[in-house]
Design an enzyme around this catalytic site. Structure first.
Site, PDB file in Angstrom:
ATOM      1  N   LYS A 184       0.843  -1.202   0.000  1.00 38.02           N
ATOM      2  CA  LYS A 184       0.000   0.000   0.000  1.00 38.02           C
ATOM      3  C   LYS A 184       0.881   1.256   0.000  1.00 38.02           C
ATOM      4  O   LYS A 184       0.584   2.244  -0.689  1.00 38.02           O
ATOM      5  CB  LYS A 184      -0.901  -0.021   1.234  1.00 38.02           C
ATOM      6  N   SER A 242      -6.012  11.496  -0.829  1.00 38.94           N
ATOM      7  CA  SER A 242      -6.186  12.100   0.501  1.00 38.94           C
ATOM      8  C   SER A 242      -5.213  13.244   0.747  1.00 38.94           C
ATOM      9  O   SER A 242      -5.559  14.231   1.395  1.00 38.94           O
ATOM     10  CB  SER A 242      -6.032  11.034   1.585  1.00 38.94           C
ATOM     11  N   GLU A 280       0.167  13.645   5.481  1.00 41.75           N
ATOM     12  CA  GLU A 280       0.814  12.451   6.035  1.00 41.75           C
ATOM     13  C   GLU A 280       2.163  12.178   5.376  1.00 41.75           C
ATOM     14  O   GLU A 280       2.650  11.050   5.389  1.00 41.75           O
ATOM     15  CB  GLU A 280      -0.108  11.245   5.860  1.00 41.75           C
TER      16      GLU A 280
END
Length: 317
Positions: A195, A266, A278
């Site tokens: 991921k 995101s 992030e």
């Protein structure tokens, strides 16, 4: 089974909303205005099929993480905690999970990036922590409505391998019953790293350029930068002892970019909203791990620096 969802943003909203269709007793952990909306209005969820679900506030107990200690009503009552919040909040959410869980309760992080399971394990003990990853796609609008725009899966597994047992097995069943396509993985470390490969290829590139995911396939310079970051991350993973399996990186990235072409990732959503990203848990983590194993990571260093520059610019608010 009582399940706490910690961080009811876009992905947390999808998880909470899907679990509302099961018999699970639910605790929704958020803060500030979002917590107030959940308590007063409930959750509004647009599904991938085009329906709108209006979930009343009576369906879950709301905990405002910024309003002081967890009340006795929910303290020590949850068998499972699903950590969905942003990377910067992991330490706080780990503490909240400890307060909410029963003594043998389990916690799983489905956040982007590396290091979240280790943070949970430091607080709860390794045997009570699951690694996880989610590929459902979602975004949240200015009215706090959650738009679930693409179905995927939830993968989870014990940090040291083995099959699902006890509360972990019950959580897996609840997520499957919720229609989230829950899959148990014997090697969840591989899942988390794979991921991450996609995250470093798509998120910072699209956030910096201000484009949707499909632009990677249309603009060669963006594709090359994303694939370079992905290739570096794969080299770091393998040097760190992670078996990524037989994966064609370019083909894997192309398929995901095609499937999510209309999505705003995101990180782009965070930049557009003036929120901290992030990037430290994505490209920053690749750089840090690369230094530890002696693998150079210039593409990830550049993307990390550029996103941090955006965060620190006067226009970012």
């Amino acid at each position: 089974m009582r399940i706490a969802v910690l961080g009811v943003g876009s992905i947390g909203g999808v998880v909470l909303g899907a679990l509302c269709d099961t018999d699970a007793d639910l605790v929704a952990v958020s803060r500030g205005g979002l917590a107030a909306n959940l308590a007063e209005i409930g959750l509004i969820l647009h599904t991938p099929e085009g329906t709108i679900e209006m979930i009343p506030p009576e369906r879950f107990i709301v905990v405002d993480s910024g309003a002081g200690p967890v009340s006795g009503q929910v303290r020590g009552t949850c068998e499972a905690a699903i950590i969905c919040g942003k990377a910067a909040s992991t330490s706080v959410l780990a503490q909240l999970a400890e307060e909410l869980l029963v003594d043998d309760g389990v916690a799983v992080s489905i956040q982007n990036g590396l290091g979240h399971s280790e943070t949970l394990a430091h607080r709860l003990g390794r045997e009570r922590v699951l690694g996880g990853s989610i590929t459902h796609a979602a975004w949240r609008d200015s009215e706090e409505t959650v738009h679930w725009v693409g179905r995927g899966s939830v993968r989870l597994g014990a940090l040291d391998g083995g099959g699902p047992m006890g509360h972990a097995a019950r959580l897996l069943n609840a997520l499957e019953e919720a229609g989230l396509d829950a899959i148990w993985c014997e090697d969840v470390g591989r899942v988390v790293w794979r991921k991450l490969l996609l995250n470093v290829a798509i998120n910072p590139v699209c956030a910096i350029a201000g484009v949707r995911n499909g632009a990677l396939l249309e603009i060669p310079e963006l594709w090359e930068q994303g694939l370079a970051a992905m290739s570096e991350a794969a080299s770091v993973a393998r040097a760190s002892g992670v078996d990524l399996g037989d994966v064609d990186l370019a083909d894997h990235l192309r398929k995901v970019a095609e499937a999510t072409a209309e999505n705003r990732c995101s990180m782009l959503q965070d930049v557009m909203a003036g929120r901290a990203t992030e990037i430290d848990s994505l490209c920053g983590a690749v750089v840090e791990h690369g230094e530890a194993v002696g693998i150079p990571t210039p593409a990830n260093q550049a993307l990390h620096a550029l996103v941090k520059g955006i965060e620190r610019s006067p226009e970012f608010s």
